[in-house]
Design an enzyme around this catalytic site. Structure first.
Site, PDB file in Angstrom:
ATOM      1  N   HIS A 229       0.858  -1.201   0.000  1.00 49.01           N
ATOM      2  CA  HIS A 229       0.000   0.000   0.000  1.00 49.01           C
ATOM      3  C   HIS A 229       0.889   1.244   0.000  1.00 49.01           C
ATOM      4  O   HIS A 229       1.692   1.413  -0.915  1.00 49.01           O
ATOM      5  CB  HIS A 229      -0.941  -0.085   1.213  1.00 49.01           C
ATOM      6  N   HIS A 270      -2.422  -2.646  -9.427  1.00 50.18           N
ATOM      7  CA  HIS A 270      -3.370  -1.962  -8.538  1.00 50.18           C
ATOM      8  C   HIS A 270      -4.580  -2.853  -8.360  1.00 50.18           C
ATOM      9  O   HIS A 270      -4.964  -3.596  -9.259  1.00 50.18           O
ATOM     10  CB  HIS A 270      -3.814  -0.623  -9.148  1.00 50.18           C
ATOM     11  N   ASP A 327       2.623   5.367  -6.848  1.00 53.36           N
ATOM     12  CA  ASP A 327       3.906   5.293  -6.121  1.00 53.36           C
ATOM     13  C   ASP A 327       5.112   5.185  -7.028  1.00 53.36           C
ATOM     14  O   ASP A 327       6.250   5.265  -6.540  1.00 53.36           O
ATOM     15  CB  ASP A 327       3.863   4.070  -5.188  1.00 53.36           C
TER      16      ASP A 327
HETATM   17  C1  SDX Z   1      -1.572   1.977  -3.401  1.00 56.04           C
HETATM   18  O1  SDX Z   1      -6.253   0.614  -3.234  1.00 56.04           O
HETATM   19  C2  SDX Z   1      -5.791   1.819  -3.456  1.00 56.04           C
HETATM   20  O2  SDX Z   1      -6.453   2.700  -3.927  1.00 56.04           O
HETATM   21  C3  SDX Z   1      -4.346   1.992  -3.047  1.00 56.04           C
HETATM   22  C4  SDX Z   1      -3.680   3.289  -3.479  1.00 56.04           C
HETATM   23  C5  SDX Z   1      -4.260   4.480  -2.778  1.00 56.04           C
HETATM   24  O3  SDX Z   1      -4.133   5.593  -3.325  1.00 56.04           O
HETATM   25  O4  SDX Z   1      -4.721   4.315  -1.619  1.00 56.04           O
HETATM   26  O5  SDX Z   1      -3.831   3.454  -4.889  1.00 56.04           O
HETATM   27  C6  SDX Z   1      -2.195   3.277  -3.142  1.00 56.04           C
HETATM   28  O6  SDX Z   1      -1.522   1.167  -2.506  1.00 56.04           O
HETATM   29  C7  SDX Z   1      -1.044   1.669  -4.781  1.00 56.04           C
HETATM   30  C8  SDX Z   1      -0.422   0.243  -4.868  1.00 56.04           C
HETATM   31  C9  SDX Z   1       1.002   0.336  -4.330  1.00 56.04           C
HETATM   32  N1  SDX Z   1       1.576  -1.026  -4.224  1.00 56.04           N
HETATM   33  C10 SDX Z   1       2.561  -1.409  -5.067  1.00 56.04           C
HETATM   34  O7  SDX Z   1       2.976  -0.746  -6.017  1.00 56.04           O
HETATM   35  C11 SDX Z   1       3.152  -2.777  -4.726  1.00 56.04           C
HETATM   36  C12 SDX Z   1       3.334  -3.602  -6.018  1.00 56.04           C
HETATM   37  N2  SDX Z   1       2.005  -3.946  -6.492  1.00 56.04           N
HETATM   38  C13 SDX Z   1       1.477  -5.224  -6.136  1.00 56.04           C
HETATM   39  O8  SDX Z   1       1.857  -5.696  -4.873  1.00 56.04           O
HETATM   40  C14 SDX Z   1       0.025  -5.398  -6.523  1.00 56.04           C
HETATM   41  O9  SDX Z   1      -0.127  -4.934  -7.784  1.00 56.04           O
HETATM   42  C15 SDX Z   1      -1.052  -4.801  -5.646  1.00 56.04           C
HETATM   43  C16 SDX Z   1      -0.898  -5.174  -4.206  1.00 56.04           C
HETATM   44  C17 SDX Z   1      -1.082  -3.321  -5.784  1.00 56.04           C
HETATM   45  C18 SDX Z   1      -2.344  -5.409  -6.132  1.00 56.04           C
HETATM   46  O10 SDX Z   1      -2.200  -6.805  -5.871  1.00 56.04           O
HETATM   47  P1  SDX Z   1      -3.235  -7.815  -6.449  1.00 56.04           P
HETATM   48  O11 SDX Z   1      -4.600  -7.331  -6.171  1.00 56.04           O
HETATM   49  O12 SDX Z   1      -2.881  -9.206  -6.062  1.00 56.04           O
HETATM   50  O13 SDX Z   1      -2.976  -7.647  -8.003  1.00 56.04           O
HETATM   51  P2  SDX Z   1      -3.841  -8.362  -9.058  1.00 56.04           P
HETATM   52  O14 SDX Z   1      -4.964  -9.163  -8.483  1.00 56.04           O
HETATM   53  O15 SDX Z   1      -4.170  -7.342 -10.062  1.00 56.04           O
HETATM   54  O16 SDX Z   1      -2.749  -9.414  -9.669  1.00 56.04           O
HETATM   55  C19 SDX Z   1      -3.030  -9.991 -10.895  1.00 56.04           C
HETATM   56  C20 SDX Z   1      -1.778 -10.733 -11.289  1.00 56.04           C
HETATM   57  C21 SDX Z   1      -1.296 -11.725 -10.249  1.00 56.04           C
HETATM   58  O17 SDX Z   1      -0.593 -12.725 -10.980  1.00 56.04           O
HETATM   59  P3  SDX Z   1      -1.423 -14.115 -11.358  1.00 56.04           P
HETATM   60  O18 SDX Z   1      -1.762 -14.772 -10.052  1.00 56.04           O
HETATM   61  O19 SDX Z   1      -2.618 -13.709 -12.177  1.00 56.04           O
HETATM   62  O20 SDX Z   1      -0.416 -14.931 -12.178  1.00 56.04           O
HETATM   63  O21 SDX Z   1      -0.709  -9.817 -11.472  1.00 56.04           O
HETATM   64  C22 SDX Z   1       0.359 -10.160 -10.606  1.00 56.04           C
HETATM   65  C23 SDX Z   1      -0.240 -10.965  -9.491  1.00 56.04           C
HETATM   66  O22 SDX Z   1       0.743 -11.801  -8.935  1.00 56.04           O
HETATM   67  N3  SDX Z   1       0.901  -8.885 -10.110  1.00 56.04           N
HETATM   68  C24 SDX Z   1       2.181  -8.535 -10.215  1.00 56.04           C
HETATM   69  C25 SDX Z   1       2.255  -7.242  -9.692  1.00 56.04           C
HETATM   70  N4  SDX Z   1       1.036  -6.846  -9.285  1.00 56.04           N
HETATM   71  C26 SDX Z   1       0.194  -7.883  -9.559  1.00 56.04           C
HETATM   72  N5  SDX Z   1       3.265  -9.198 -10.688  1.00 56.04           N
HETATM   73  C27 SDX Z   1       4.452  -8.528 -10.625  1.00 56.04           C
HETATM   74  N6  SDX Z   1       4.597  -7.269 -10.139  1.00 56.04           N
HETATM   75  C28 SDX Z   1       3.531  -6.597  -9.661  1.00 56.04           C
HETATM   76  N7  SDX Z   1       3.671  -5.378  -9.173  1.00 56.04           N
END
Ligand code: SDX
Length: 388
Positions: A229, A270, A327
């Site tokens: 987050h 996201h 971010d």
């Molecule tokens: C914020 O919610 C909000 O509004 C938050 C925020 C706000 O203003 O409050 O916008 C702020 O928290 C932004 C996010 C910051 N976090 C990061 O940048 C950390 C890196 N991102 C990931 O950890 C991830 O993308 C999340 C946590 C943000 C979302 O995670 P999810 O919900 O598990 O992502 P998803 O369901 O879309 O994933 C789909 C696929 C998965 O792979 P499969 O199981 O389908 O094979 O995409 C993969 C995930 O493993 N994936 C990534 C990835 N993000 C998702 N793979 C590699 N790198 C990534 N960053």
């Protein structure tokens, strides 16, 4: 059904709350605050005006704007005794640990005289939190570097005051660079609110029990801290520094795609956006403006831009609709402003405070019930204790 119980589909429907503050269309990459697109607010508005918009639902007229700005900018000092509380932390305490403590502690300084059932008191609480967050944030930084605290200055802008409290010392006059103050203000603005994200949902859930607003905001700060987050901005900079050179980017892209590797591309993906995060686009422009203005040629920016380009052409990321989020570029700007990486999430928390308190205020101002998420039980069915 989990083989033990069969659940009614309606039971597991996602519980959603009603809110009129922020609208996100994740597929289209749309973010509106009370109907105004974030791109237009970033270009034409400023952080305090957006605070007013989030709290009151409309843009202020000139009088309301002046009155609100004066209220916020003239209540930036904190109780002197907060300093004693702060001095209980180790010098190397993470600033987010300090912020969790300080903001929760504010309830013992301000909440006793504020009745959350009184609309005017709720409004005052919202104002005081917006006023005092930058002061507490700067105090957390000064404490970590062993420098004396710098008191806020009423004549400075919100962003300028924060930079002054962060970087002024008793040894020489600190002149606030208006370009940097504007960039700081823009960064706060871009973080102001984001619908029901993890930390805002935490604030609402805490508020639904009737907990005091300072404790609710402290719970939001705690939730924001995680690297998935608000902690991602700190993690992005550390990732870019670890990549170190454009020729290593492919290694990290490979790791991010490897299911057996916990590494994820920080600043990418996201829960809601399956298109560009509109804030990331504005942040990228601000990045170019600030580094250009300062004449900084940061190799991390080149790495970030190259990483973004490669990822956006890679089918793994394209298939999963993973784009840069808020971010991804913010840390490069904060670094250019001289802010240490440990303070990045504190900046996010400071910017997010009006959103948190607007959601708390919206919920508290209407009839509400305590939040009580349910679960899908996957444990053993009822069984008797074995006879001795
Ligand atoms: C914020 O919610 C909000 O509004 C938050 C925020 C706000 O203003 O409050 O916008 C702020 O928290 C932004 C996010 C910051 N976090 C990061 O940048 C950390 C890196 N991102 C990931 O950890 C991830 O993308 C999340 C946590 C943000 C979302 O995670 P999810 O919900 O598990 O992502 P998803 O369901 O879309 O994933 C789909 C696929 C998965 O792979 P499969 O199981 O389908 O094979 O995409 C993969 C995930 O493993 N994936 C990534 C990835 N993000 C998702 N793979 C590699 N790198 C990534 N960053």
């Amino acid at each position: 059904s989990n083989g033990i119980f069969t659940y009614d589909p309606g039971f597991v429907s996602t519980a959603a709350c009603e809110s009129a503050i922020t609208y996100i269309d994740g597929d289209k990459g749309v973010l509106l605050h009370r109907g105004y697109p974030i791109e237009q607010l970033a270009e034409h508005s400023d952080f305090l005006e957006v605070c007013y918009l989030l709290l009151y639902g409309e843009l202020p007229d000139a009088d309301a704007r002046e009155k609100f700005s004066n209220t916020i900018l003239h209540h930036t000092m904190v109780h002197e005794q907060i300093i004693s509380f702060l001095k209980g932390f180790r010098r190397d305490a993470h600033p987010m640990a300090i912020m969790c403590g300080l903001v929760g502690a504010l309830s013992s300084f301000y909440h006793d005289s504020l009745d959350i059932n009184n609309e005017r008191h709720r409004e005052i609480t919202a104002h005081r939190l917006i006023s005092k967050m930058p002061t507490l944030a700067a105090m957390a930084y000064k404490y970590s570097v062993g420098q004396p605290f710098v008191y806020p200055r009423n004549e400075l802008s919100y962003g300028g005051n924060f930079l002054h409290m962060m970087f002024a010392t008793p040894c020489e006059e600190y002149k606030v660079n208006p370009v940097l103050a504007k960039a700081m203000d823009r960064i706060f603005l871009l973080h102001a609110d984001h619908e029901q994200n993890a930390s805002t949902s935490t604030v609402r859930l805490a508020g639904s029990s009737g907990a005091n607003p300072f404790a609710c905001i402290a719970s939001g700060i705690a939730a924001l801290w995680g690297p998935a987050h608000g902690g991602a901005n700190e993690a992005v900079l550390k990732m870019l520094e670890e990549i170190g050179n454009e020729k290593h980017i492919d290694t990290f892209i490979k790791r991010a795609k490897d299911k057996d590797d916990p590494f994820r591309l920080m600043g990418f993906g996201h829960r809601v956006y399956k298109n560009f995060d509109p804030r990331a686009k504005v942040m990228k422009q601000t990045c170019d403006e600030v580094l250009g203005e300062l004449g900084i040629n940061d190799p991390l920016l080149r790495i970030a831009k190259r990483l973004e380009q490669i990822a956006l052409e890679d089918e793994y990321f394209v298939e999963r609709k993973l784009y840069p989020n808020v971010d991804f570029y913010s840390g490069i700007i904060l670094k250019a402003l001289g802010i240490p990486v440990e303070m990045f999430t504190v900046i996010f928390a400071t910017g997010r405070t009006p959103g948190w308190i607007a959601h708390w205020h919206e919920m508290i101002s209407h009839s509400y019930r305590i939040g009580r998420p349910r679960q899908l039980y996957t444990g053993p069915a009822k069984r008797d204790y074995p006879a001795k």
